[in-house]
Design a protein around this motif. Structure first.
Motif, PDB file in Angstrom:
ATOM      1  N   UNK A  46       7.162  -0.128   5.982  1.00  0.00           N
ATOM      2  CA  UNK A  46       6.230   1.273   6.352  1.00  0.00           C
ATOM      3  C   UNK A  46       7.523   2.380   6.370  1.00  0.00           C
ATOM      4  N   UNK A  47       8.612   2.177   6.657  1.00  0.00           N
ATOM      5  CA  UNK A  47       9.920   3.028   6.609  1.00  0.00           C
ATOM      6  C   UNK A  47      10.133   3.534   5.314  1.00  0.00           C
ATOM      7  N   UNK A  48       9.881   2.520   4.386  1.00  0.00           N
ATOM      8  CA  UNK A  48      10.382   2.739   3.053  1.00  0.00           C
ATOM      9  C   UNK A  48       9.170   4.006   2.488  1.00  0.00           C
ATOM     10  N   UNK A  49       7.993   3.660   2.536  1.00  0.00           N
ATOM     11  CA  UNK A  49       6.800   4.118   2.266  1.00  0.00           C
ATOM     12  C   UNK A  49       7.026   5.774   3.005  1.00  0.00           C
ATOM     13  N   UNK A  50       7.171   5.612   4.179  1.00  0.00           N
ATOM     14  CA  UNK A  50       7.413   6.917   5.104  1.00  0.00           C
ATOM     15  C   UNK A  50       8.322   7.758   4.339  1.00  0.00           C
ATOM     16  N   UNK A  51       9.548   7.396   4.118  1.00  0.00           N
ATOM     17  CA  UNK A  51      10.795   8.190   3.320  1.00  0.00           C
ATOM     18  C   UNK A  51      10.093   8.741   2.123  1.00  0.00           C
ATOM     19  N   UNK A  52       9.491   7.951   1.141  1.00  0.00           N
ATOM     20  CA  UNK A  52       9.136   8.134   0.007  1.00  0.00           C
ATOM     21  C   UNK A  52       8.134   9.438  -0.128  1.00  0.00           C
ATOM     22  N   UNK A 103       0.161   6.825  10.185  1.00  0.00           N
ATOM     23  CA  UNK A 103       0.116   5.481   9.385  1.00  0.00           C
ATOM     24  C   UNK A 103       0.256   4.379  10.532  1.00  0.00           C
ATOM     25  N   UNK A 104      -0.893   3.570  10.682  1.00  0.00           N
ATOM     26  CA  UNK A 104      -0.882   2.331  11.627  1.00  0.00           C
ATOM     27  C   UNK A 104      -0.306   1.141  10.803  1.00  0.00           C
ATOM     28  N   UNK A 105       0.441   0.626  11.514  1.00  0.00           N
ATOM     29  CA  UNK A 105       1.179  -0.396  11.138  1.00  0.00           C
ATOM     30  C   UNK A 105       1.539  -1.791  12.058  1.00  0.00           C
ATOM     31  N   UNK A 138      -5.953   7.385   9.316  1.00  0.00           N
ATOM     32  CA  UNK A 138      -5.516   7.960   8.196  1.00  0.00           C
ATOM     33  C   UNK A 138      -5.019   6.904   7.324  1.00  0.00           C
ATOM     34  N   UNK A 139      -4.246   6.192   7.271  1.00  0.00           N
ATOM     35  CA  UNK A 139      -3.667   5.287   6.616  1.00  0.00           C
ATOM     36  C   UNK A 139      -3.404   4.144   7.458  1.00  0.00           C
ATOM     37  N   UNK A 140      -3.431   2.803   6.874  1.00  0.00           N
ATOM     38  CA  UNK A 140      -2.959   1.741   7.618  1.00  0.00           C
ATOM     39  C   UNK A 140      -2.798   0.554   6.468  1.00  0.00           C
ATOM     40  N   UNK A 175       4.389  14.562   5.543  1.00  0.00           N
ATOM     41  CA  UNK A 175       5.171  13.701   6.935  1.00  0.00           C
ATOM     42  C   UNK A 175       4.148  12.704   7.583  1.00  0.00           C
ATOM     43  N   UNK A 176       4.845  11.347   7.536  1.00  0.00           N
ATOM     44  CA  UNK A 176       4.003  10.300   8.047  1.00  0.00           C
ATOM     45  C   UNK A 176       4.536   9.889   9.339  1.00  0.00           C
ATOM     46  N   UNK A 177       3.553   9.876  10.427  1.00  0.00           N
ATOM     47  CA  UNK A 177       3.996   9.298  11.648  1.00  0.00           C
ATOM     48  C   UNK A 177       3.554   7.938  11.943  1.00  0.00           C
ATOM     49  N   UNK A 178       4.350   7.089  12.076  1.00  0.00           N
ATOM     50  CA  UNK A 178       4.161   5.516  12.123  1.00  0.00           C
ATOM     51  C   UNK A 178       3.760   5.399  13.493  1.00  0.00           C
TER      52      UNK A 178
END
Length: 538
Positions: free
Chosen positions: A391-397, A375-377, A429-431, A404-407
């Protein structure tokens, strides 16, 4: 432009509380003499704290509104938006005619207007400014990368110089938003002689006709503009504008309160009430033409499956992010088009928070155990609100439903370069991304970001979304002059887009600026661009 959607409830609340708990309340800053006071030489100076480094001072190359805030006072366009509105009024053109078939736009230029280098504004300069962007054979086409050229001028067949102060723009087909597009940054008129002199370095030596002239740009430190005493509308009252890139929100806030800078954007939501109560400051707010989203690469597994995209939307507690991270500085979105823009489909609903539904859809798509994604941020950036915290909230959800989301965090300029790559070079993948409308027309949101003709690098469709029905609706809406019919097409397109979920559409940010009370007559504009031509300092 620009410039651009802004989780398990308990998890999101925990993330928000953690982030808040880890940031100590800043010590009361020592008050310093405000920069807006007149200097010993009598100069009036305004220092603006930006979220990120400007990327170019060539108006034709601007692709984010953080940059436009620093650069656009250098330039004028044929027409302009009125203060606090997207209604049009004359600018460099004193009047214009449109042919009955909607194909020919004839502009009659104001005379005796000069560029900052002393050369005259004329019809040749207008033709040069457009041809430079749209004609690959133009001798100065290679002086820049013009991200907005196709969107702004893609329907232009050719430009004719009728006489020294009359220019005609001929279209290939009728185009409803064309006049509004001519008030955008890509339609700025630049000095041909300056482009010829500096070539690709014109972005570092910009010359327009605007109320302020470029003086210097020290990347990472500041950009300085000085007033144009010969401005055709009258010299500005402020002598100098200094734009400082300060990516860290709390640092930007502390410098405002200490008096080191005079105006900031992207105020940390937790600090707004304190700023509103500070007698030395003013907080300006306005509903914005903004949308914040997370884009999926719809041409790449697993996001080429609509069930996966829908599952992720169900997995994220968007309302919690808006309420507990943004603290009401944004409005929960139901569509990519903000409510402030006509054509917004108010009947739509965003995906509810339903992690069980998310798990069901993931299983149906063949991912019962989830998967791993990057996940690009950005560190910061125009319109990006609280990118790391969100991004941290989305990662946790997403972790709660097995994803598994790698920021991966990047500096804003690098981030934009990495995001807007052609499909064959895109490994995203996602950004995250955000957008602030350029002209108040839904075309500026929907065609720009969902037409398959606008895949990077031709445009800003950063999810590489493609739907034949949506393409047809958006293309027809561009060439239909009946606003009611256009509205119906845009409402239908929004419904399909929300169903197919190429984005996580999250919120529409309010435009908020905090400034020293000494700054007078500063008005927010719906496009997010800063205007200082009529501003004064007490």
């Amino acid at each position: 432009m620009k410039r651009i959607p802004k989780a398990l409830l308990a998890v999101s609340l925990t993330v928000a509380a953690f982030m808040a708990g880890c940031s100590n309340e800043p010590a009361e800053p020592e008050k310093q003499p405000a920069q807006t006071e007149q200097t010993s030489s009598g100069e009036k100076v305004i220092v603006v704290g930006l979220q990120a480094e400007p990327t170019s001072f060539d108006a034709h190359q601007i692709s984010d509104y953080n940059t436009s805030r620093a650069a656009m006072e250098i330039y004028d366009q044929l027409v302009q938006f009125k203060d606090e509105s997207t209604e049009l009024e004359p600018d460099l053109a004193e009047k214009w005619d449109v042919s009955d078939n909607g194909l020919e736009y004839t502009f009659y230029l104001k005379k005796d207007v000069k560029f900052h280098d002393g050369t005259p504004l004329n019809a040749e300069a207008v033709k040069f400014s457009i041809d430079r962007q749209i004609d690959p054979k133009h001798p100065y086409h290679e002086t820049g990368t013009f991200a907005y050229a196709d969107f702004t001028f893609g329907m232009v067949d050719h430009v004719e110089v009728v006489d020294p102060y009359t220019v005609k723009i001929v279209l290939k087909e009728p185009f409803a938003p064309f006049l509004s597009n001519l008030a955008m940054h890509a339609a700025s008129i630049v000095s041909p002689e300056a482009v010829k002199k500096y070539g690709k370095d014109f972005s570092k030596h910009p010359v327009g006709t605007g109320p302020f002239k470029f003086e210097s740009w020290t990347p990472g430190v500041e950009a300085v503009l000085v007033k144009n005493p010969d401005y055709f509308k009258g010299a500005p009252k402020v002598d100098k504008l200094i734009f400082k890139p300060i990516t860290e929100d709390q640092t930007r806030l502390t410098e405002l309160e200490s008096g080191s800078i005079d105006m900031i954007v992207n105020i940390p939501p937790d600090d707004l009430e304190r700023l509103r109560a500070d007698a030395n400051l003013q907080v300006l707010e306005q509903p914005g033409m903004h949308v914040w989203w997370t884009a999926f690469n719809t041409q790449k597994k697993p996001f080429n499956d609509v069930k996966v995209r829908q599952a992720i939307n169900y997995a994220i507690n968007k309302e919690s992010i808006v309420n507990n991270i943004l603290h009401g500085t944004g409005e929960l979105a139901n569509s990519p088009v903000p409510p402030t823009v006509w054509g917004h489909n108010a009947t739509l609903k965003n995906y509810e928070y339903n992690p069980e539904k998310a798990k069901q859809l993931l299983a149906e798509a063949g991912y019962p155990n989830g998967f791993e994604v990057t996940y690009w941020v950005p560190e910061s950036g125009s319109g990006m609100q609280q990118p790391a915290t969100m991004a941290a909230a989305i990662q946790a959800d997403l972790a709660a439903v097995g994803i598994k989301v790698n920021i991966q965090t990047l500096e804003w300029g690098t981030y934009l370069d990495k995001v807007f790559q052609p499909k064959e070079k895109m490994d995203m993948d996602m950004h995250q991304m955000s957008w602030v409308g350029d002209n108040g027309d839904p075309d500026n949101f929907l065609y720009a970001m969902f037409s398959s003709e606008q895949w990077p690098t031709a445009g800003f469709n950063d999810s590489f979304y493609k739907n034949e029905t949506v393409d047809k609706l958006l293309k027809e809406a561009r060439t239909t002059l009946d606003k009611q019919k256009r509205t119906q097409m845009y409402e239908e397109a929004q419904q399909i887009i929300m169903e197919e979920a190429p984005w996580i559409v999250l919120d529409h940010e309010k435009q908020i600026v905090a400034a020293n009370q000494k700054i007078k007559n500063f008005k927010l504009h719906p496009t997010g661009v800063f205007r200082f031509a009529n501003v004064d300092v007490e």
